[in-house]
Design a protein around this motif. Structure first.
Motif, PDB file in Angstrom:
ATOM      1  N   UNK A  59      -1.923  44.445  -1.701  1.00 13.95           N
ATOM      2  CA  UNK A  59      -3.068  44.933  -0.709  1.00 13.95           C
ATOM      3  C   UNK A  59      -2.923  44.051   0.525  1.00 13.95           C
ATOM      4  N   UNK A  60      -2.269  42.804   0.458  1.00  9.28           N
ATOM      5  CA  UNK A  60      -2.116  41.929   1.518  1.00  9.28           C
ATOM      6  C   UNK A  60      -0.741  42.643   2.383  1.00  9.28           C
ATOM      7  N   UNK A  61       0.235  43.049   1.480  1.00  9.05           N
ATOM      8  CA  UNK A  61       1.531  43.672   2.028  1.00  9.05           C
ATOM      9  C   UNK A  61       1.207  44.764   2.722  1.00  9.05           C
ATOM     10  N   UNK A  62       0.080  45.786   2.252  1.00 15.02           N
ATOM     11  CA  UNK A  62      -0.257  46.988   2.847  1.00 15.02           C
ATOM     12  C   UNK A  62      -0.702  46.528   4.197  1.00 15.02           C
ATOM     13  N   UNK A  63      -1.710  45.479   4.290  1.00 11.89           N
ATOM     14  CA  UNK A  63      -2.343  45.398   5.552  1.00 11.89           C
ATOM     15  C   UNK A  63      -1.308  44.816   6.344  1.00 11.89           C
ATOM     16  N   UNK A  64      -0.359  44.069   5.921  1.00 16.39           N
ATOM     17  CA  UNK A  64       0.625  43.366   7.044  1.00 16.39           C
ATOM     18  C   UNK A  64       1.622  44.270   7.477  1.00 16.39           C
ATOM     19  N   UNK A  65       1.813  45.522   6.749  1.00 14.79           N
ATOM     20  CA  UNK A  65       2.473  46.697   7.231  1.00 14.79           C
ATOM     21  C   UNK A  65       1.891  47.295   8.182  1.00 14.79           C
ATOM     22  N   UNK A  66       0.614  47.519   8.020  1.00 11.08           N
ATOM     23  CA  UNK A  66      -0.347  48.171   9.113  1.00 11.08           C
ATOM     24  C   UNK A  66      -0.375  47.452  10.359  1.00 11.08           C
ATOM     25  N   UNK A  67      -0.527  45.938  10.378  1.00 10.46           N
ATOM     26  CA  UNK A  67      -0.597  45.517  11.793  1.00 10.46           C
ATOM     27  C   UNK A  67       0.890  44.823  12.242  1.00 10.46           C
ATOM     28  N   UNK A  68       1.976  45.275  11.317  1.00 13.18           N
ATOM     29  CA  UNK A  68       3.173  44.627  11.734  1.00 13.18           C
ATOM     30  C   UNK A  68       3.541  43.279  11.470  1.00 13.18           C
ATOM     31  N   UNK A  69       2.916  42.666  10.610  1.00  8.60           N
ATOM     32  CA  UNK A  69       3.295  41.098  10.212  1.00  8.60           C
ATOM     33  C   UNK A  69       3.746  40.811   8.736  1.00  8.60           C
ATOM     34  N   UNK A  70       4.705  40.048   8.487  1.00 11.17           N
ATOM     35  CA  UNK A  70       5.270  39.847   7.230  1.00 11.17           C
ATOM     36  C   UNK A  70       4.172  39.446   6.422  1.00 11.17           C
ATOM     37  N   UNK A  71       4.407  39.718   5.016  1.00 17.31           N
ATOM     38  CA  UNK A  71       3.518  39.038   4.074  1.00 17.31           C
ATOM     39  C   UNK A  71       4.398  38.982   2.958  1.00 17.31           C
ATOM     40  N   UNK A  72       4.704  37.811   2.360  1.00 24.39           N
ATOM     41  CA  UNK A  72       5.763  37.358   1.265  1.00 24.39           C
ATOM     42  C   UNK A  72       4.897  36.504   0.186  1.00 24.39           C
ATOM     43  N   UNK A  73       5.480  36.741  -0.985  1.00 20.57           N
ATOM     44  CA  UNK A  73       4.921  35.887  -2.137  1.00 20.57           C
ATOM     45  C   UNK A  73       5.842  34.510  -2.326  1.00 20.57           C
ATOM     46  N   UNK A  74       5.175  33.463  -2.539  1.00 20.10           N
ATOM     47  CA  UNK A  74       5.583  32.436  -2.686  1.00 20.10           C
ATOM     48  C   UNK A  74       5.909  32.125  -4.200  1.00 20.10           C
ATOM     49  N   UNK A  75       7.382  31.922  -4.480  1.00 16.66           N
ATOM     50  CA  UNK A  75       7.862  31.752  -5.928  1.00 16.66           C
ATOM     51  C   UNK A  75       7.240  30.526  -6.376  1.00 16.66           C
ATOM     52  N   UNK A  76       6.943  30.390  -7.474  1.00 19.81           N
ATOM     53  CA  UNK A  76       6.246  29.075  -8.253  1.00 19.81           C
ATOM     54  C   UNK A  76       7.051  27.687  -7.755  1.00 19.81           C
ATOM     55  N   UNK A  77       8.265  27.855  -7.819  1.00 16.32           N
ATOM     56  CA  UNK A  77       9.179  26.815  -7.575  1.00 16.32           C
ATOM     57  C   UNK A  77       9.212  26.122  -6.079  1.00 16.32           C
ATOM     58  N   UNK A  78       8.409  27.018  -5.082  1.00 18.19           N
ATOM     59  CA  UNK A  78       8.327  26.859  -3.799  1.00 18.19           C
ATOM     60  C   UNK A  78       7.028  26.240  -3.612  1.00 18.19           C
ATOM     61  N   UNK A  79       6.111  26.046  -4.493  1.00 14.88           N
ATOM     62  CA  UNK A  79       4.745  25.773  -4.505  1.00 14.88           C
ATOM     63  C   UNK A  79       4.302  24.455  -5.078  1.00 14.88           C
ATOM     64  N   UNK A  80       5.306  23.477  -5.088  1.00 13.79           N
ATOM     65  CA  UNK A  80       4.942  22.203  -5.937  1.00 13.79           C
ATOM     66  C   UNK A  80       5.543  21.254  -4.910  1.00 13.79           C
ATOM     67  N   UNK A  81       4.347  20.184  -4.881  1.00 11.22           N
ATOM     68  CA  UNK A  81       4.516  19.155  -3.665  1.00 11.22           C
ATOM     69  C   UNK A  81       5.350  18.002  -4.047  1.00 11.22           C
ATOM     70  N   UNK A  82       6.598  18.570  -4.379  1.00 15.30           N
ATOM     71  CA  UNK A  82       7.539  17.575  -4.699  1.00 15.30           C
ATOM     72  C   UNK A  82       8.689  17.755  -3.553  1.00 15.30           C
TER      73      UNK A  82
END
Length: 105
Positions: A66-89
């Motif tokens: 849903x967020x990607x669809x809205x991003x396409x409508x307004x011309x802004x990139x929406x990407x998924x964060x991989x789990x290994x890029x979401x750890x505070x180390x």
């Protein structure tokens, strides 16, 4: 300045990741700021804010399409964060920074 926004479930862990990633960019003299909000605010933020990139956290991937669809409508990139890029180390923060750099335009 470029700006990226993390969209997550409650906003607590993403706020920490946003701060650490912003600090990472500052230490590299890069003019990129990262902030965070909750998924309930995501649609409005994508439609109406001045962020250059939207990052969907691993725990909110059910909203990604849903967020990607809205991003396409307004011309802004929406990407998924991989789990290994979401750890505070260091490796997670570097992974988040790389994801932002690759997609922020």
């Amino acid at each position: 300045m470029k700006k990226a926004l993390i969209i997550c479930a409650a906003g607590m862990s993403s706020s920490m990741m946003a701060k650490k990633t912003t600090d990472y960019f500052k230490n590299k003299n890069m003019d990129i700021e990262v902030d965070a909000i909750t998924a309930t605010e995501g649609e409005d933020a994508i439609r109406n804010s001045d962020f250059d990139l939207f990052l969907v956290s691993p725990q909110t991937t059910m909203y990604l399409e849903g967020f990607e669809k809205i991003g396409d409508e307004v011309g802004k990139p929406v990407v998924s964060i991989p789990f290994n890029s979401y750890i505070p180390i260091p490796t997670g923060i570097e992974g988040m920074a790389n994801l932002v750099e690759e997609n922020i335009g």
